[in-house]
Design a protein around this motif. Structure first.
Motif, PDB file in Angstrom:
ATOM      1  N   ARG A  68       0.837  -1.209   0.000  1.00  9.65           N
ATOM      2  CA  ARG A  68       0.000   0.000   0.000  1.00  9.65           C
ATOM      3  C   ARG A  68       0.865   1.250   0.000  1.00  9.65           C
ATOM      4  NH1 ARG A  68      -3.261  -0.678   4.465  1.00  9.65           N
ATOM      5  NH2 ARG A  68      -4.846  -1.733   3.235  1.00  9.65           N
ATOM      6  N   ARG A  69       1.973   1.219   0.752  1.00 11.41           N
ATOM      7  CA  ARG A  69       2.882   2.365   0.764  1.00 11.41           C
ATOM      8  C   ARG A  69       3.453   2.617  -0.631  1.00 11.41           C
ATOM      9  NH1 ARG A  69       6.673   0.444   4.726  1.00 11.41           N
ATOM     10  NH2 ARG A  69       5.095  -0.631   5.904  1.00 11.41           N
ATOM     11  N   ALA A  70       3.822   1.548  -1.318  1.00 10.53           N
ATOM     12  CA  ALA A  70       4.363   1.698  -2.673  1.00 10.53           C
ATOM     13  C   ALA A  70       3.292   2.194  -3.643  1.00 10.53           C
ATOM     14  CB  ALA A  70       4.938   0.367  -3.158  1.00 10.53           C
ATOM     15  N   CYS A  71       2.027   1.875  -3.353  1.00  5.74           N
ATOM     16  CA  CYS A  71       0.912   2.248  -4.239  1.00  5.74           C
ATOM     17  C   CYS A  71       0.297   3.600  -3.885  1.00  5.74           C
ATOM     18  CB  CYS A  71      -0.176   1.179  -4.198  1.00  5.74           C
ATOM     19  SG  CYS A  71       0.328  -0.394  -4.903  1.00  5.74           S
ATOM     20  N   GLN A  72       0.842   4.269  -2.909  1.00  3.76           N
ATOM     21  CA  GLN A  72       0.273   5.542  -2.465  1.00  3.76           C
ATOM     22  C   GLN A  72       0.162   6.516  -3.642  1.00  3.76           C
ATOM     23  OE1 GLN A  72       2.347   7.020   0.905  1.00  3.76           O
ATOM     24  NE2 GLN A  72       0.749   8.455   1.446  1.00  3.76           N
ATOM     25  N   GLY A  73      -1.050   7.043  -3.836  1.00  2.00           N
ATOM     26  CA  GLY A  73      -1.296   7.985  -4.920  1.00  2.00           C
ATOM     27  C   GLY A  73      -1.513   7.324  -6.272  1.00  2.00           C
ATOM     28  N   ARG A  74      -1.519   6.010  -6.310  1.00  4.63           N
ATOM     29  CA  ARG A  74      -1.715   5.272  -7.556  1.00  4.63           C
ATOM     30  C   ARG A  74      -3.145   4.735  -7.606  1.00  4.63           C
ATOM     31  NH1 ARG A  74       0.827   6.513 -11.257  1.00  4.63           N
ATOM     32  NH2 ARG A  74       0.492   4.505 -12.243  1.00  4.63           N
ATOM     33  N   PRO A  75      -3.669   4.476  -8.810  1.00  2.00           N
ATOM     34  CA  PRO A  75      -5.051   3.984  -8.928  1.00  2.00           C
ATOM     35  C   PRO A  75      -5.153   2.473  -8.665  1.00  2.00           C
ATOM     36  CG  PRO A  75      -4.081   4.231 -11.101  1.00  2.00           C
ATOM     37  CD  PRO A  75      -3.070   4.746 -10.115  1.00  2.00           C
ATOM     38  N   VAL A  76      -4.847   2.077  -7.433  1.00  2.00           N
ATOM     39  CA  VAL A  76      -4.895   0.667  -7.039  1.00  2.00           C
ATOM     40  C   VAL A  76      -5.895   0.549  -5.899  1.00  2.00           C
ATOM     41  CG1 VAL A  76      -3.569  -1.272  -6.116  1.00  2.00           C
ATOM     42  CG2 VAL A  76      -2.494   0.311  -7.724  1.00  2.00           C
ATOM     43  N   ASP A  77      -6.904  -0.315  -6.079  1.00  2.00           N
ATOM     44  CA  ASP A  77      -7.923  -0.427  -5.028  1.00  2.00           C
ATOM     45  C   ASP A  77      -7.549  -1.494  -3.999  1.00  2.00           C
ATOM     46  OD1 ASP A  77      -8.456  -2.802  -6.360  1.00  2.00           O
ATOM     47  OD2 ASP A  77     -10.524  -2.309  -6.849  1.00  2.00           O
ATOM     48  N   GLU A  78      -8.251  -1.474  -2.891  1.00  2.00           N
ATOM     49  CA  GLU A  78      -7.982  -2.362  -1.760  1.00  2.00           C
ATOM     50  C   GLU A  78      -8.138  -3.826  -2.142  1.00  2.00           C
ATOM     51  OE1 GLU A  78      -6.622  -3.175   1.964  1.00  2.00           O
ATOM     52  OE2 GLU A  78      -6.711  -1.204   1.013  1.00  2.00           O
ATOM     53  N   ASP A  79      -9.116  -4.125  -2.977  1.00  2.00           N
ATOM     54  CA  ASP A  79      -9.337  -5.505  -3.387  1.00  2.00           C
ATOM     55  C   ASP A  79      -8.122  -6.051  -4.142  1.00  2.00           C
ATOM     56  OD1 ASP A  79     -11.010  -7.851  -3.587  1.00  2.00           O
ATOM     57  OD2 ASP A  79     -11.238  -7.361  -5.722  1.00  2.00           O
ATOM     58  N   ALA A  80      -7.518  -5.238  -4.985  1.00  2.00           N
ATOM     59  CA  ALA A  80      -6.326  -5.657  -5.724  1.00  2.00           C
ATOM     60  C   ALA A  80      -5.166  -5.936  -4.773  1.00  2.00           C
ATOM     61  CB  ALA A  80      -5.930  -4.598  -6.742  1.00  2.00           C
ATOM     62  N   LEU A  81      -5.051  -5.134  -3.714  1.00  2.00           N
ATOM     63  CA  LEU A  81      -4.000  -5.357  -2.719  1.00  2.00           C
ATOM     64  C   LEU A  81      -4.228  -6.675  -1.978  1.00  2.00           C
ATOM     65  CD1 LEU A  81      -3.589  -1.775  -1.187  1.00  2.00           C
ATOM     66  CD2 LEU A  81      -2.133  -2.906  -2.873  1.00  2.00           C
ATOM     67  N   GLN A  82      -5.487  -6.949  -1.632  1.00  2.00           N
ATOM     68  CA  GLN A  82      -5.806  -8.206  -0.941  1.00  2.00           C
ATOM     69  C   GLN A  82      -5.514  -9.410  -1.839  1.00  2.00           C
ATOM     70  OE1 GLN A  82      -6.505  -8.533   2.245  1.00  2.00           O
ATOM     71  NE2 GLN A  82      -6.609  -6.333   2.605  1.00  2.00           N
ATOM     72  N   GLN A  83      -5.858  -9.292  -3.122  1.00  2.00           N
ATOM     73  CA  GLN A  83      -5.583 -10.381  -4.065  1.00  2.00           C
ATOM     74  C   GLN A  83      -4.079 -10.599  -4.222  1.00  2.00           C
ATOM     75  OE1 GLN A  83      -7.660  -9.528  -7.698  1.00  2.00           O
ATOM     76  NE2 GLN A  83      -9.669  -9.723  -6.760  1.00  2.00           N
ATOM     77  N   LEU A  84      -3.330  -9.526  -4.271  1.00  2.00           N
ATOM     78  CA  LEU A  84      -1.884  -9.632  -4.369  1.00  2.00           C
ATOM     79  C   LEU A  84      -1.328 -10.359  -3.144  1.00  2.00           C
ATOM     80  CD1 LEU A  84       0.671  -7.154  -5.664  1.00  2.00           C
ATOM     81  CD2 LEU A  84       0.979  -8.020  -3.371  1.00  2.00           C
ATOM     82  N   ALA A  85      -1.777  -9.986  -1.957  1.00  2.00           N
ATOM     83  CA  ALA A  85      -1.308 -10.630  -0.725  1.00  2.00           C
ATOM     84  C   ALA A  85      -1.664 -12.118  -0.721  1.00  2.00           C
ATOM     85  CB  ALA A  85      -1.897  -9.930   0.501  1.00  2.00           C
ATOM     86  N   HIS A  86      -2.839 -12.447  -1.235  1.00  2.00           N
ATOM     87  CA  HIS A  86      -3.253 -13.852  -1.318  1.00  2.00           C
ATOM     88  C   HIS A  86      -2.317 -14.618  -2.256  1.00  2.00           C
ATOM     89  CE1 HIS A  86      -5.921 -17.302  -1.266  1.00  2.00           C
ATOM     90  NE2 HIS A  86      -5.859 -17.318  -2.591  1.00  2.00           N
ATOM     91  N   ARG A  87      -1.998 -14.024  -3.418  1.00  2.00           N
ATOM     92  CA  ARG A  87      -1.085 -14.672  -4.364  1.00  2.00           C
ATOM     93  C   ARG A  87       0.302 -14.857  -3.762  1.00  2.00           C
ATOM     94  NH1 ARG A  87      -2.069 -11.234  -9.628  1.00  2.00           N
ATOM     95  NH2 ARG A  87      -2.735  -9.859  -8.009  1.00  2.00           N
ATOM     96  N   VAL A  88       0.766 -13.856  -3.018  1.00  2.00           N
ATOM     97  CA  VAL A  88       2.072 -13.955  -2.370  1.00  2.00           C
ATOM     98  C   VAL A  88       2.071 -15.113  -1.380  1.00  2.00           C
ATOM     99  CG1 VAL A  88       3.645 -12.798  -0.755  1.00  2.00           C
ATOM    100  CG2 VAL A  88       2.714 -11.543  -2.713  1.00  2.00           C
ATOM    101  N   GLU A  89       0.999 -15.220  -0.587  1.00  2.00           N
ATOM    102  CA  GLU A  89       0.922 -16.318   0.379  1.00  2.00           C
ATOM    103  C   GLU A  89       0.901 -17.665  -0.329  1.00  2.00           C
ATOM    104  OE1 GLU A  89      -1.547 -17.902   4.277  1.00  2.00           O
ATOM    105  OE2 GLU A  89      -2.323 -16.172   3.183  1.00  2.00           O
ATOM    106  N   GLU A  90       0.178 -17.768  -1.437  1.00  2.00           N
ATOM    107  CA  GLU A  90       0.143 -19.028  -2.194  1.00  2.00           C
ATOM    108  C   GLU A  90       1.535 -19.405  -2.695  1.00  2.00           C
ATOM    109  OE1 GLU A  90      -2.769 -18.226  -5.235  1.00  2.00           O
ATOM    110  OE2 GLU A  90      -4.322 -19.298  -4.132  1.00  2.00           O
ATOM    111  N   VAL A  91       2.273 -18.430  -3.207  1.00  2.00           N
ATOM    112  CA  VAL A  91       3.625 -18.689  -3.705  1.00  2.00           C
ATOM    113  C   VAL A  91       4.530 -19.155  -2.563  1.00  2.00           C
ATOM    114  CG1 VAL A  91       5.707 -17.552  -4.627  1.00  2.00           C
ATOM    115  CG2 VAL A  91       3.485 -17.155  -5.686  1.00  2.00           C
ATOM    116  N   ILE A  92       4.428 -18.494  -1.429  1.00  2.00           N
ATOM    117  CA  ILE A  92       5.262 -18.848  -0.276  1.00  2.00           C
ATOM    118  C   ILE A  92       4.895 -20.244   0.231  1.00  2.00           C
ATOM    119  CG2 ILE A  92       5.827 -18.255   2.113  1.00  2.00           C
ATOM    120  CD1 ILE A  92       7.059 -16.384   0.007  1.00  2.00           C
ATOM    121  N   ARG A  93       3.606 -20.543   0.347  1.00  2.00           N
ATOM    122  CA  ARG A  93       3.181 -21.876   0.806  1.00  2.00           C
ATOM    123  C   ARG A  93       3.581 -22.961  -0.181  1.00  2.00           C
ATOM    124  NH1 ARG A  93       0.394 -22.132   5.413  1.00  2.00           N
ATOM    125  NH2 ARG A  93      -0.677 -20.272   6.143  1.00  2.00           N
TER     126      ARG A  93
END
Length: 160
Positions: A68-93
């Motif tokens: 979110r800090r990196a996306c500050q001021g960018r047109p990125v919504d909260e849902d996209a951030l949650q999906q990204l975090a989910h994908r990151v967790e899947e990759v790590i698992r």
């Protein structure tokens, strides 16, 4: 598992089901003493080993806060951030390891963030990879442009 009602130390499993896309197991139990039923949820713990050697549980929220800090001021919504975090967790698992270095979490963030927003990607990469000069940014931008032109090249498109 202790019964939450009578504190008896023995219970039997009546039913088990996967939940959260297989990341946890929900068990329905019956107390062998009082007969009451209760539910437990078992999750595998994914730990992140920080550079200092300290281990802490993986947190999607922490991934979202950093991105979110990196996306500050960018047109990125909260849902996209949650999906990204989910994908990151899947990759790590998917590594199959119970403990992963924090460096691998950062690497897992870079690819989906690059697809989500290039400016946010550059911001995150500049901190994560410790850019020290304008040349570091120029090289990364050149890599982004090369990847974009490769994805638009004729051999990467299919004819109708």
């Amino acid at each position: 598992m202790r019964c939450p009602f009578c504190r008896h130390p023995d219970s039997r499993v009546v039913d088990s089901r996967e939940v959260e896309e297989g990341q946890a197991i929900r068990r329905r139990r019956s107390c062998s003493d009082c007969g009451r039923r209760f539910t437990t949820v078992e999750e595998s713990v994914l730990a992140v080993v920080k550079r200092s050697g300290v281990t802490e549980p993986f947190s999607r929220d922490k991934v979202v806060r950093g991105v979110r800090r990196a996306c500050q001021g960018r047109p990125v919504d909260e849902d996209a951030l949650q999906q990204l975090a989910h994908r990151v967790e899947e990759v790590i698992r998917a590594t199959g390891s119970a403990e992963v270095p924090s460096h691998e979490v950062g690497l897992a963030i870079l690819s989906p963030l690059r697809s989500l927003d290039e400016v946010a990607y550059l911001r995150f990469a500049s901190v994560y990879r410790s850019f020290s000069s304008a040349e570091d940014f120029e090289k990364e931008i050149a890599d982004l442009r090369t990847a974009a032109s490769d994805s638009r090249s004729p051999e990467n498109t299919t004819a109708n």
